[in-house]
Design an enzyme around this catalytic site. Structure first.
Site, PDB file in Angstrom:
ATOM      1  CD  GLN A  56     -11.778 -44.061   0.897  1.00  0.00           C
ATOM      2  OE1 GLN A  56     -12.347 -43.385   1.744  1.00  0.00           O
ATOM      3  NE2 GLN A  56     -10.598 -44.611   1.126  1.00  0.00           N
ATOM      4  N   GLY A  69      -1.965 -52.286  12.280  1.00  0.00           N
ATOM      5  CA  GLY A  69      -1.781 -50.881  11.899  1.00  0.00           C
ATOM      6  C   GLY A  69      -2.902 -50.030  12.486  1.00  0.00           C
ATOM      7  CG  HIS A  70      -6.871 -50.538  11.060  1.00  0.00           C
ATOM      8  ND1 HIS A  70      -6.777 -51.709  10.351  1.00  0.00           N
ATOM      9  CD2 HIS A  70      -7.219 -49.591  10.161  1.00  0.00           C
ATOM     10  CE1 HIS A  70      -7.062 -51.491   9.086  1.00  0.00           C
ATOM     11  NE2 HIS A  70      -7.328 -50.209   8.935  1.00  0.00           N
ATOM     12  CG  HIS A 122      -4.095 -54.179   9.414  1.00  0.00           C
ATOM     13  ND1 HIS A 122      -3.362 -53.096   9.835  1.00  0.00           N
ATOM     14  CD2 HIS A 122      -4.605 -53.837   8.194  1.00  0.00           C
ATOM     15  CE1 HIS A 122      -3.402 -52.156   8.909  1.00  0.00           C
ATOM     16  NE2 HIS A 122      -4.157 -52.570   7.908  1.00  0.00           N
ATOM     17  CG  MET A 174     -12.344 -47.311   4.692  1.00  0.00           C
ATOM     18  SD  MET A 174     -12.537 -47.175   2.927  1.00  0.00           S
ATOM     19  CE  MET A 174     -11.129 -48.097   2.363  1.00  0.00           C
ATOM     20  CB  SER A 187      -2.467 -53.519   3.219  1.00  0.00           C
ATOM     21  OG  SER A 187      -3.611 -53.413   2.392  1.00  0.00           O
ATOM     22  CB  SER A 188      -7.693 -54.541   4.926  1.00  0.00           C
ATOM     23  OG  SER A 188      -7.653 -53.726   6.076  1.00  0.00           O
ATOM     24  NE  ARG A 189      -7.356 -52.491  -1.761  1.00  0.00           N
ATOM     25  CZ  ARG A 189      -7.644 -51.297  -1.274  1.00  0.00           C
ATOM     26  NH1 ARG A 189      -6.889 -50.766  -0.344  1.00  0.00           N
ATOM     27  NH2 ARG A 189      -8.698 -50.623  -1.717  1.00  0.00           N
TER      28      ARG A 189
HETATM   29  O1  PAF Z   1      -7.385 -44.990   5.325  1.00  0.00           O
HETATM   30  C1  PAF Z   1      -8.570 -45.373   5.283  1.00  0.00           C
HETATM   31  O2  PAF Z   1      -8.946 -46.447   5.757  1.00  0.00           O
HETATM   32  C2  PAF Z   1      -9.614 -44.486   4.606  1.00  0.00           C
HETATM   33  O3  PAF Z   1      -9.084 -43.856   3.494  1.00  0.00           O
HETATM   34  C3  PAF Z   1     -10.268 -43.468   5.562  1.00  0.00           C
HETATM   35  C4  PAF Z   1      -9.255 -42.469   6.090  1.00  0.00           C
HETATM   36  C5  PAF Z   1     -10.921 -44.202   6.722  1.00  0.00           C
HETATM   37  C6  PAF Z   1     -11.355 -42.689   4.844  1.00  0.00           C
HETATM   38  O4  PAF Z   1     -12.359 -43.506   4.359  1.00  0.00           O
END
Ligand code: PAF
Length: 298
Positions: A55, A30-31, A28, A24, A179-181
């Site tokens: 979500q 992690g991604h 960071h 999303m 976490s982005s948060r």
């Molecule tokens: O983990 C996330 O960032 C989201 O839940 C995902 C898997 C991209 C689905 O929107």
């Protein structure tokens, strides 16, 4: 590096073995570790970037979710992504989404009661990404342990031809799970948040010393957490079914959720069996400051 906006265009540019990293955005390390894992195993690495309204159970959370496409594209390219698929709302949900994916049972535990509809939203958008991009493999962080279990089960139950790969948590140098948060935390809230990873590390030590009783393991975490945090749960759960365990006797994760000020934090340690017993996956620690806090002047 290509930026694509439609599923059709993404399929056209994705050749050979395709690895998908769903995100999303507001990336960071992690991604970036998911992109790097995909890079090792794929001919084309596609990172999707879509803040999925389905979500979010609270409008306020969706509105304040951080967004910066330019920053994310630069980071994704440097980490080895070939394509950033950044659809707008109309591409992802051209019509009212009447079809929803609900992974029964797995979605109801842990995060389920606190975030109604969250996993249905996740499973639905991930199913669309799998159908629209057709990746051979897809990469998810172990940080969202329940999400990983839900996506794995969905892919299995619906015979989706993508291998779901789980990648270790990346932590800041002092242990806070990325976490982005985290950018919303004040200094004090961040300091309080560190008690979560400290508690999990203590619990991992206990397990590796032979403890198998879930109550003793979760108590080790509660013991570390002070008054500043409001804890929602600390639970030892089965990695596959997400059901709570009373004894650690199969691959599991010790997961927690807590509020530090107005920010909800989640974290966990996965326990995998080896010949000597259970080993805790404590994740990877950054040596320096995360790219999360990088400003335009850095
Ligand atoms: O983990 C996330 O960032 C989201 O839940 C995902 C898997 C991209 C689905 O929107």
């Amino acid at each position: 590096m290509r930026i694509t906006k439609s599923f059709a265009e993404t399929r056209e540019v994705a050749n050979g073995v395709v690895g998908l990293v769903p995100t999303m955005g507001f990336l960071h390390e992690g991604h970036l570790s998911l992109i790097e894992a995909a890079r090792h195993e794929s001919d084309t690495v596609v990172m999707s970037l879509f803040v999925n309204p389905l979500q979010f159970d609270r409008d306020e959370d969706l509105a304040r979710y951080p967004r910066d496409l330019e920053r994310d594209v630069a980071l994704a390219a440097a980490a080895g992504a070939d394509v950033v698929f950044a659809p707008d709302l109309g591409e992802m949900y051209p019509d009212e989404q009447l079809t929803r994916v609900n992974v029964a049972g797995l979605s109801d535990a842990l995060e389920g009661p606190n975030r109604p509809g969250h996993f249905e939203g996740v499973a639905t958008v991930v199913a669309k990404l799998f159908a629209g991009i057709q990746p051979h493999r897809s990469y998810f962080g172990r940080k969202d342990a329940q999400q990983l279990a839900v996506v794995r089960r969905m892919a299995h139950d619906l015979s989706m031809p993508t291998e779901v790969v789980g990648v270790p948590i990346v932590r800041e140098a002092d242990g806070l799970a990325l976490s982005s948060r985290n950018i919303f935390l004040s200094e004090g809230e961040r300091e309080a948040g560190l008690q979560l990873s400290r508690g999990l590390m203590q619990a991992a030590d206990l397990v590796e010393a032979g403890e198998r009783d879930a109550k003793a393991i979760t108590n080790a975490v509660y013991f570390e957490i002070g008054d500043e945090l409001s804890v929602e749960y600390v639970t030892l759960a089965d990695q596959k079914t997400v059901s709570a365990l009373t004894t650690l006797d199969r691959p599991a994760f010790l997961a927690l959720a807590a509020w530090s000020g107005k920010t909800r934090l989640i974290d966990n340690v996965h326990f995998d069996a080896d010949e000597d017993g259970f080993v805790g996956d404590r994740g990877i620690r950054l040596a320096g400051r995360s790219v999360l806090y990088r400003t335009g002047e850095d």
